[in-house]
Design a protein around this motif. Structure first.
Motif, PDB file in Angstrom:
ATOM      1  N   UNK A  71      36.268  44.196  35.668  1.00 37.24           N
ATOM      2  CA  UNK A  71      36.326  44.944  36.931  1.00 37.24           C
ATOM      3  C   UNK A  71      35.818  44.032  38.043  1.00 37.24           C
ATOM      4  N   UNK A  72      36.744  43.474  38.813  1.00 39.41           N
ATOM      5  CA  UNK A  72      36.419  42.519  39.877  1.00 39.41           C
ATOM      6  C   UNK A  72      37.583  42.480  40.858  1.00 39.41           C
ATOM      7  N   UNK A  73      37.291  42.771  42.106  1.00 36.20           N
ATOM      8  CA  UNK A  73      38.314  42.725  43.156  1.00 36.20           C
ATOM      9  C   UNK A  73      37.760  41.940  44.336  1.00 36.20           C
ATOM     10  N   UNK A  74      38.659  41.428  45.177  1.00 40.06           N
ATOM     11  CA  UNK A  74      38.174  40.704  46.348  1.00 40.06           C
ATOM     12  C   UNK A  74      39.135  40.828  47.517  1.00 40.06           C
ATOM     13  N   UNK A  75      38.721  40.300  48.650  1.00 40.68           N
ATOM     14  CA  UNK A  75      39.580  40.156  49.817  1.00 40.68           C
ATOM     15  C   UNK A  75      39.413  38.748  50.364  1.00 40.68           C
ATOM     16  N   UNK A  76      40.393  38.302  51.117  1.00 40.30           N
ATOM     17  CA  UNK A  76      40.292  37.033  51.817  1.00 40.30           C
ATOM     18  C   UNK A  76      40.524  37.296  53.290  1.00 40.30           C
ATOM     19  N   UNK A 193      48.836  45.996  37.830  1.00 40.98           N
ATOM     20  CA  UNK A 193      47.876  45.791  38.913  1.00 40.98           C
ATOM     21  C   UNK A 193      48.306  44.697  39.899  1.00 40.98           C
ATOM     22  N   UNK A 194      49.590  44.300  39.838  1.00 39.65           N
ATOM     23  CA  UNK A 194      50.070  43.172  40.645  1.00 39.65           C
ATOM     24  C   UNK A 194      49.832  43.300  42.139  1.00 39.65           C
ATOM     25  N   UNK A 195      49.817  44.514  42.665  1.00 39.08           N
ATOM     26  CA  UNK A 195      49.653  44.730  44.116  1.00 39.08           C
ATOM     27  C   UNK A 195      48.186  44.682  44.546  1.00 39.08           C
ATOM     28  N   UNK A 196      47.274  44.604  43.582  1.00 39.39           N
ATOM     29  CA  UNK A 196      45.859  44.575  43.932  1.00 39.39           C
ATOM     30  C   UNK A 196      45.346  43.138  43.968  1.00 39.39           C
ATOM     31  N   UNK A 197      44.218  42.956  44.633  1.00 36.55           N
ATOM     32  CA  UNK A 197      43.542  41.660  44.572  1.00 36.55           C
ATOM     33  C   UNK A 197      42.434  41.764  43.522  1.00 36.55           C
ATOM     34  N   UNK A 198      42.851  41.906  42.254  1.00 37.81           N
ATOM     35  CA  UNK A 198      41.874  41.934  41.170  1.00 37.81           C
ATOM     36  C   UNK A 198      41.845  40.560  40.518  1.00 37.81           C
ATOM     37  N   UNK A 199      40.706  40.236  39.941  1.00 36.83           N
ATOM     38  CA  UNK A 199      40.508  38.888  39.408  1.00 36.83           C
ATOM     39  C   UNK A 199      41.511  38.538  38.322  1.00 36.83           C
ATOM     40  N   UNK A 200      41.876  39.510  37.499  1.00 36.31           N
ATOM     41  CA  UNK A 200      42.776  39.264  36.385  1.00 36.31           C
ATOM     42  C   UNK A 200      44.148  38.751  36.815  1.00 36.31           C
ATOM     43  N   UNK A 201      44.609  39.149  38.004  1.00 38.19           N
ATOM     44  CA  UNK A 201      45.894  38.664  38.513  1.00 38.19           C
ATOM     45  C   UNK A 201      45.900  37.158  38.714  1.00 38.19           C
ATOM     46  N   UNK A 202      44.735  36.606  38.970  1.00 34.35           N
ATOM     47  CA  UNK A 202      44.644  35.180  39.278  1.00 34.35           C
ATOM     48  C   UNK A 202      44.487  34.368  37.991  1.00 34.35           C
ATOM     49  N   UNK A 203      43.583  34.819  37.112  1.00 32.20           N
ATOM     50  CA  UNK A 203      43.344  34.086  35.862  1.00 32.20           C
ATOM     51  C   UNK A 203      44.639  33.901  35.072  1.00 32.20           C
ATOM     52  N   UNK A 204      45.507  34.907  35.104  1.00 34.47           N
ATOM     53  CA  UNK A 204      46.754  34.836  34.350  1.00 34.47           C
ATOM     54  C   UNK A 204      47.757  33.840  34.909  1.00 34.47           C
ATOM     55  N   UNK A 205      47.570  33.408  36.162  1.00 38.77           N
ATOM     56  CA  UNK A 205      48.515  32.490  36.805  1.00 38.77           C
ATOM     57  C   UNK A 205      48.192  31.020  36.538  1.00 38.77           C
TER      58      UNK A 205
ATOM     59  N   UNK B  68      35.679  36.109  40.838  1.00 35.73           N
ATOM     60  CA  UNK B  68      36.796  36.109  41.787  1.00 35.73           C
ATOM     61  C   UNK B  68      38.148  35.978  41.100  1.00 35.73           C
ATOM     62  N   UNK B  69      38.248  35.046  40.159  1.00 31.51           N
ATOM     63  CA  UNK B  69      39.548  34.712  39.586  1.00 31.51           C
ATOM     64  C   UNK B  69      39.659  35.054  38.112  1.00 31.51           C
ATOM     65  N   UNK B  70      38.601  35.656  37.570  1.00 35.15           N
ATOM     66  CA  UNK B  70      38.726  36.358  36.298  1.00 35.15           C
ATOM     67  C   UNK B  70      38.958  35.540  35.051  1.00 35.15           C
ATOM     68  N   UNK B  71      38.572  34.284  35.030  1.00 36.19           N
ATOM     69  CA  UNK B  71      38.654  33.578  33.749  1.00 36.19           C
ATOM     70  C   UNK B  71      37.551  34.102  32.835  1.00 36.19           C
ATOM     71  N   UNK B  72      37.915  34.957  31.917  1.00 41.64           N
ATOM     72  CA  UNK B  72      36.953  35.607  31.028  1.00 41.64           C
ATOM     73  C   UNK B  72      37.698  36.109  29.804  1.00 41.64           C
ATOM     74  N   UNK B  73      37.281  35.651  28.627  1.00 39.24           N
ATOM     75  CA  UNK B  73      37.898  36.094  27.374  1.00 39.24           C
ATOM     76  C   UNK B  73      36.789  36.477  26.399  1.00 39.24           C
ATOM     77  N   UNK B  74      37.141  37.282  25.403  1.00 40.84           N
ATOM     78  CA  UNK B  74      36.114  37.656  24.426  1.00 40.84           C
ATOM     79  C   UNK B  74      36.716  37.918  23.064  1.00 40.84           C
ATOM     80  N   UNK B  75      35.857  38.124  22.091  1.00 39.92           N
ATOM     81  CA  UNK B  75      36.253  38.579  20.771  1.00 39.92           C
ATOM     82  C   UNK B  75      35.345  39.727  20.359  1.00 39.92           C
TER      83      UNK B  75
END
Lengths: 357, 357
Positions: A71-76, A193-205, B68-75
């Motif tokens: 659970x992490x969101x941000x703005x720029x 969640x593509x339309x949100x600025x959540x952290x997971x959208x970035x890590x996956x890219x 911010x960018x969500x690099x986080x993984x777990x087991x």
């Protein structure tokens, strides 16, 4: 607004500013932070006092939600200084509203305008010397919220931290970039969640972008995950295409961020009398347009970079170079100059977008 | 393995164990942590020394990548204690390998078997009293890795922290649950990160799950995002369906986690002579089967819960209750008893899955 108008803000000033140690001419984007930050904690269903205090590290439990369940969101955002040394924000309420949209989708609490916008203004008052004058200069603003409750239970956090940090910025990208159109990887799902600025959208890219970079491209143009035909975003930016004299960008959706720069550019383009179309554009449109010599420009749009010009794209292992375009003929250059002019008060803000702090 | 075999592990023992203050009979899943944790930092392209030290909070920069960018993984893993007070791990190398698959997709560094598996065993030696005997008891193990490099640049972190924390666990869910089949929201995209255990996969599920809970269901059965017809996971678990006497689960894919519990149950089911089919199952198959009275069981499978039985599902606002099934006729009960028996050494481990520490 003076610092005194928000009585329940707690302000602790740094004992010694580090501003004299900063080489503002050569600062690398996002690596240097100003003297102060804003911190506010959410607990027992309510936000607490806004604290403005010296920038520095904080303590977290290793079981904090954000480390495990993301659970992490941000703005720029950016603050600009005009020739009179006044400091300006650009459409800050748009960011506040989008932050709350992200929060809803990520099962995080809404935050009020006072804590977000007035809190930011109070912080900027304190660190106003960190906003540098001059073209391309700005103070980058990073509001973010994270789940802080300890415990490795897969569910939403009950405690959160809202924070704003500030980082002096010059331009983000330099020069035009080559991009690769995504044929396999994707950044967003329908109903995701593509339309949100959540952290997971970035890590996956990052991984697909790394593969593109290894192949000689700087960024990826993301396509829809079901068909990989619709062109949706470029890197972490919205993406625009100019075919002949028509400027095209995809409509916002569940998969596409409602970018403040994107919507501002659309309004500027319309006010300049350009032919603007908000519609889905597919790879075949692009290939046909470049074959016919009708594809004039591609560019990304976002707060960090404002506009990032794209000089060519790869698709199915074939690279397509766009024709050279003179700055005076470029929509990208004209729109960027206009938007930056409005942001820095060099051009009259007929849209009423700027807000003095 | 003795503590001395790994010479470059640094071990700092707690001055006073808190174990006497723990009510193991009534502990809530994921809320209590053992005396020690394992921490290892990645910097300049290499992992550093493994540190085992007292569990406690840590300092992070507010600009750390993970926020911010969500690099986080777990087991998620468990340690079990048998009647001879020996402590056992269940297929730990499967988790280590999957962790590295998650790491690759999230543009994070690979971690070696010594730091992950031997590090975990060393930690468990120290906290072996935290592994409780008895049915349903275990010590839940949470290895995780996060991006720690400071800076708000949208790109992969250059510094990471690997950490293992331990939490005494009884059963996760109690009783059977009602689920809702997702018709709009989804958890994974084609070409996305659905098959990894990255934090972003979880944060995106909380809001749709909250909506399902408000409608009276405890969990969501996730469907593919393009057509919302294929049944893929249940909550944070893999999902199994029993139609007549055939046990069906979806094949793993980019969208579906390669669950250790899932694959262990498949092997157990085959060894018991059950008819097992690994194939896509769509909503219509389910609706047809329940209409004909052929749908006998649905259950989720995952480390935290082992097996979670589902008593009925809602689809398009209609709720379908599964028929009652006696424990002695239930595949879910038989498979759970067998797997837990193997894990706790009550049943002979003919698969060679258990590993003594």
């Amino acid at each position: 607004m003076s610092l005194q108008t928000i009585n329940d803000f707690s302000i602790q000033k740094t004992e010694k500013s580090k501003i004299d140690s900063i080489d503002f001419e050569n600062v690398k984007f996002g690596t240097v932070f100003s003297d102060h930050m804003l911190v506010c904690h959410y607990k027992d269903g309510a936000w607490g006092q806004v604290e403005i205090k010296p920038y520095g590290p904080m303590q977290f439990e290793p079981s904090s939600n954000v480390f495990h369940y993301g659970q992490a969101i941000f703005e720029g955002m950016k603050a600009y200084k005009d020739d009179n040394d006044d400091v300006w924000l650009f459409r800050p309420r748009e960011n506040w509203e989008r932050f709350n949209k992200s929060a809803e989708r990520l099962a995080m609490p809404q935050i009020d305008e006072t804590r977000f916008v007035d809190g930011l203004k109070t912080l900027l008052q304190l660190d106003r010397d960190w906003v540098q004058k001059g073209k391309g200069n700005a103070l980058y603003i990073r509001p973010f919220m994270i789940g802080t409750h300890p415990g490795v239970v897969a569910g939403p956090s009950s405690e959160f931290m809202f924070c704003i940090i500030l980082s002096p910025a010059r331009t983000y990208y330099s020069g035009k970039v080559k991009v690769q159109i995504a044929e396999h990887y994707s950044r967003a799902a329908n109903g995701g969640v593509g339309y949100t600025k959540c952290s997971g959208n970035y890590a996956g890219q990052f991984y697909p972008t790394k593969l593109a970079q290894e192949a000689g491209y700087q960024q990826v143009i993301w396509t829809d995950d079901a068909t990989h035909t619709k062109l949706e975003e470029a890197g972490t930016m919205n993406v625009f295409f100019r075919i002949n004299d028509t400027l095209i960008t995809a409509p916002t959706s569940e998969r596409i961020l409602d970018g403040v720069t994107r919507k501002s550019l659309l309004d500027i383009a319309k006010s300049k009398g350009l032919d603007v179309q908000v519609k889905s554009i597919v790879v075949n449109d692009l290939l046909e347009a470049i074959k016919k010599g009708e594809l004039k420009e591609i560019f990304g749009a976002g707060t960090a970079v404002t506009i990032g010009q794209i000089e060519g794209f790869a698709y199915q292992d074939e690279y397509h170079q766009l024709p050279e375009i003179a700055d005076e003929d470029s929509y990208a250059v004209m729109l960027k100059e206009t938007l930056q002019g409005i942001q820095t008060k060099a051009i009259e803000d007929t849209f009423n977008w700027t807000e003095k702090i």
